[in-house]
Design a protein around this motif. Structure first.
Motif, short mmCIF file in Angstrom:
data_model
loop_
_atom_site.label_atom_id
_atom_site.label_comp_id
_atom_site.label_asym_id
_atom_site.label_seq_id
_atom_site.Cartn_x
_atom_site.Cartn_y
_atom_site.Cartn_z
N MET A 145 0.83 -1.20 0.00
CA MET A 145 0.00 0.00 0.00
C MET A 145 0.88 1.26 0.00
O MET A 145 0.59 2.24 -0.67
N GLN B 138 3.81 1.50 -1.24
CA GLN B 138 4.39 1.68 -2.57
C GLN B 138 3.41 2.39 -3.50
O GLN B 138 3.79 3.27 -4.26
N SER B 139 2.12 2.01 -3.39
CA SER B 139 1.13 2.61 -4.27
C SER B 139 0.94 4.09 -3.93
O SER B 139 0.69 4.90 -4.81
N ILE C 167 3.75 5.89 -5.62
CA ILE C 167 3.58 6.06 -7.07
C ILE C 167 2.54 7.14 -7.35
O ILE C 167 2.65 7.89 -8.32
N ARG C 168 1.53 7.22 -6.47
CA ARG C 168 0.52 8.27 -6.67
C ARG C 168 1.13 9.65 -6.45
O ARG C 168 0.86 10.58 -7.20
N TYR D 101 5.12 6.87 -14.51
CA TYR D 101 5.61 5.51 -14.71
C TYR D 101 5.71 5.23 -16.21
O TYR D 101 5.01 5.85 -17.01
#
Lengths: 331, 347
Positions: free
Chosen positions: A1, A3-4, A7-8, A286
């Motif tokens: 979570m 990591q996400s 990335i956001r 990304y």
């Protein structure tokens, strides 16, 4: 979570940082009609700190494009016409004797700038080409006993005339490899050409505005390196590069005899960097396979050596890259 | 010897019988003494006494002599007589025999281009025994040279050139050509066969790259794979990335075999664009597919962690997409009948 969330956040940051891309594109499009690929290539080169080799016929707005970019970025620009009698000193500068000061003083060459257009690079002898390529690689120049670091950003756009071969000194493969991208530009479309006529016949030729500072580009370059590239994309890039070296392993046996040498690890590095820069231009945090495929031709076309057999069969690097992209499995 | 006889004949004209007898006796005794003293025998022989004009015959000179005697052979270079020419001159060959004697032989291949009977006078050999020297002569020979052609009589006027002699055909005459050209033909045939074999192999290799077509319909395979993914409950085991990778691979595989487009080598955008251009898929199915592919890309490439509902929705959309786009094969009555029979027999 966690990591996400990263990335956001990264996505958001990149969306903010890349907001200038749209403005820059608008300004470029004010002056350059069509040549979308050239403008994109210039941006990719600029954001990934790479140099560009440009192949196209005269009169396709090569000088105008890089000059406009220099105006938008508020950077210095110089154009060097490569000729057979050009000397390295004409490019990088030399020490001259000042009678007034009674000492040798340094006279800097035109390479001390941000954007360089090396026009018809293959017209100059090898020693001049080497001087330029060394400056491109090292980003510094040694005159006399002093080494001078070149200004940042430093972008070289070299052009090659594809028609004439007599009296030229084609760049060796090892030196061509130092260019991150090789862009091939073609004539504009009918509507675009009509617009070009109108621009040129108007009372005042459109001018681009300065919207960025060189520091903005340097900061953007750092952000580009932060663009997330998944392991799957890395493997995809490696597969593409390896398929140029060992075509038979990728069901491309027909190219086994046609490729005399494949891409170097520098190709993998540049393909990754260019894909990240492309993702940045598309305002994504990304890299997706589309980014790799979008820059693949420009990064690889000058790095694949074709054999005489390929020449005899009229096989071009473009066809080889197309086949590779249609054969290597997308993650 | 003939010379001796002629001399004797002439002498008979001038001298009486007694005198002649005395002279002959002295001469014969003298010769016999000389030859027997040296003990040297010289013979000359011809292979044949008659040849055609231009034909060849061997002349053999043979001397039997004691070991301690030196013999000088007559010096014959180009001709034996005016009409007999030497074609080939052999070396002197020696042979030791038991009783301290030596036999020397020399062969000459001779020919003649003049017809008639040619006389070969005795050939003289010089015998050197210590300080004494003497001569030994061979026997005389004659060689008949025959002209096989008709004599041309110039008085009869001009005659035409004779045509080629008609000889019977013999296979031996062309056997070498048969071997040569036959060999070339065989080599060519072998090369052609090798080329065709290589080409066939190459084509086979090329075609072997093509992915094998599955025996089952694409939707059967896809639905079976989706069932497996559903049963494995990957996302519940925190394997979200693997779940989305497998789902997107299954859907792309399905598209590849259902629509015969290289979906595994295409990006999501390319897949959607090519399916859209086909106009075969309804809008709702396209939306479902887009949701599956885009979310899969986000998870695979952007470390995106979807909600549990999104996982369920992705799987559901995958099922819907496959079911709505599957290619239904209409079976014939006989096939239906066969299936029913099979089912009944199983029960």
């Amino acid at each position: 979570m966690e990591q996400s969330v990263d990335i956001r956040e990264l996505n958001e940051r990149i969306k903010n940082e890349s907001s200038f891309v749209d403005l820059l594109t608008i300004e470029m499009n004010k002056v350059i009609v069509g040549q979308k690929h050239l403008v994109e290539g210039l941006l990719v080169g600029l954001l990934s700190d790479g140099h560009i080799l440009l192949e196209g016929l005269p009169g396709l707005a090569k000088t105008l494009a890089i000059n406009t970019l220099a105006t938008i970025v508020d950077a210095d620009f110089s154009r060097i016409q490569f000729t057979p009698d050009l000397l390295p000193a004409d490019l990088i500068g030399t020490m001259i004797y000042s009678q007034k000061k009674e000492e040798f003083i340094m006279k800097k060459g035109p390479i001390f700038t941000n954007f360089v257009l090396a026009d018809e690079i293959n017209r100059a002898p090898a020693k001049v080409q080497s001087a330029l390529l060394e400056a491109m690689q090292e980003r510094q120049v040694t005159i006399g006993e002093t080494t001078h670091v070149l200004d940042k950003p430093f972008l070289v756009m070299a052009t090659q005339n594809p028609i004439e071969q007599e009296g030229t000194y084609p760049l060796p493969e090892a030196q061509v490899d130092r260019f991150m991208l090789k862009l091939v530009i073609d004539y504009p479309q009918k509507e675009e050409e009509q617009m070009i006529i109108r621009h040129n016949l108007a009372q005042s030729f459109p001018k681009a505005s300065t919207i960025l500072k060189p520091d903005d580009i340097i900061r953007a370059r750092k952000v580009v390196k932060d663009v997330y590239m998944d392991e799957k994309i890395e493997k995809y890039i490696i597969d593409i590069v390896f398929s140029t070296r060992y075509p038979a392993q990728y069901n491309l046996e027909k190219y086994e005899e046609m490729i005399s040498f494949g891409c170097s690890p520098r190709a993998s590095i540049n393909l990754s960097l260019a894909a990240k820069a492309y993702a940045f231009i598309k305002r994504r945090g990304y890299v997706i396979p589309e980014d790799v495929r979008a820059v693949c031709h420009d990064v690889l076309r000058h790095r694949i050596g074709l054999s005489y057999e390929a020449d005899a069969n009229n096989i071009t690097t473009v066809e080889v890259i197309n086949d590779i992209l249609n054969t290597v499995e997308v993650p | 010897m003939n010379k001796v006889v002629i001399d004797l004949f002439n002498m008979t004209k001038r001298f009486n019988i007694k005198t002649i007898f005395a002279v002959i006796l002295v001469a014969v005794l003298g010769m016999a003494t000389s030859v027997s003293a040296q003990n040297v025998n010289v013979t000359a022989t011809l292979d044949s006494t008659m040849i055609f004009i231009g034909g060849q015959v061997d002349l053999k000179l043979e001397i039997s002599q004691p070991n301690n005697v030196t013999i000088n052979f007559p010096l014959l270079n180009d001709t034996v007589t005016k009409n007999i020419e030497i074609v080939e001159k052999g070396g002197i060959d020696s042979l030791n025999i038991d009783n301290k004697r030596l036999i020397l032989t020399q062969l000459f291949r001779v020919t003649s281009f003049d017809s008639g009977l040619h006389y070969i006078s005795p050939l003289e050999f010089e015998i050197i025994d210590g300080e004494s020297r003497s001569i030994a002569s061979s026997n005389a020979l004659s060689l008949m040279v025959v002209n096989p052609f008709k004599e041309v009589d110039p008085e009869k006027g001009m005659t035409d050139i004779k045509g080629p002699i008609d000889t019977p055909f013999k296979i031996v005459e062309i056997i070498n050509y048969i071997y040569l050209y036959g060999g070339i033909l065989l080599a060519l045939a072998l090369l052609i066969w090798l080329y065709l074999y290589y080409r066939k192999n190459k084509i086979d290799k090329d075609t072997s790259f093509k992915k094998p077509k599955p025996t089952e319909p694409a939707h059967i395979i896809a639905l079976r794979e989706l069932d497996k993914i559903k049963e494995s409950k990957l996302w519940e085991h925190n394997k979200v990335k693997q779940f989305y990778t497998e789902v997107s691979n299954t859907i792309r595989n399905y598209i590849e075999h259902r629509y015969e487009q290289p979906a595994l080598e295409q990006t999501s955008v390319e897949i959607l664009a090519s399916l859209k251009s086909n106009n075969e898929i309804d809008k709702k199915s396209m939306e479902q597919l887009q949701q599956v592919l885009e979310l899969s890309d986000l998870v695979k490439f952007a470390k995106f962690t979807p909600l549990a509902d999104e996982n369920g929705l992705t799987l559901m959309n995958s099922y819907f997409f496959v079911n709505q786009t599957k290619l239904e094969v209409i079976k014939s009555l006989e096939e239906e009948k066969q299936i029913m029979i099979n089912n009944e027999s199983k029960e």
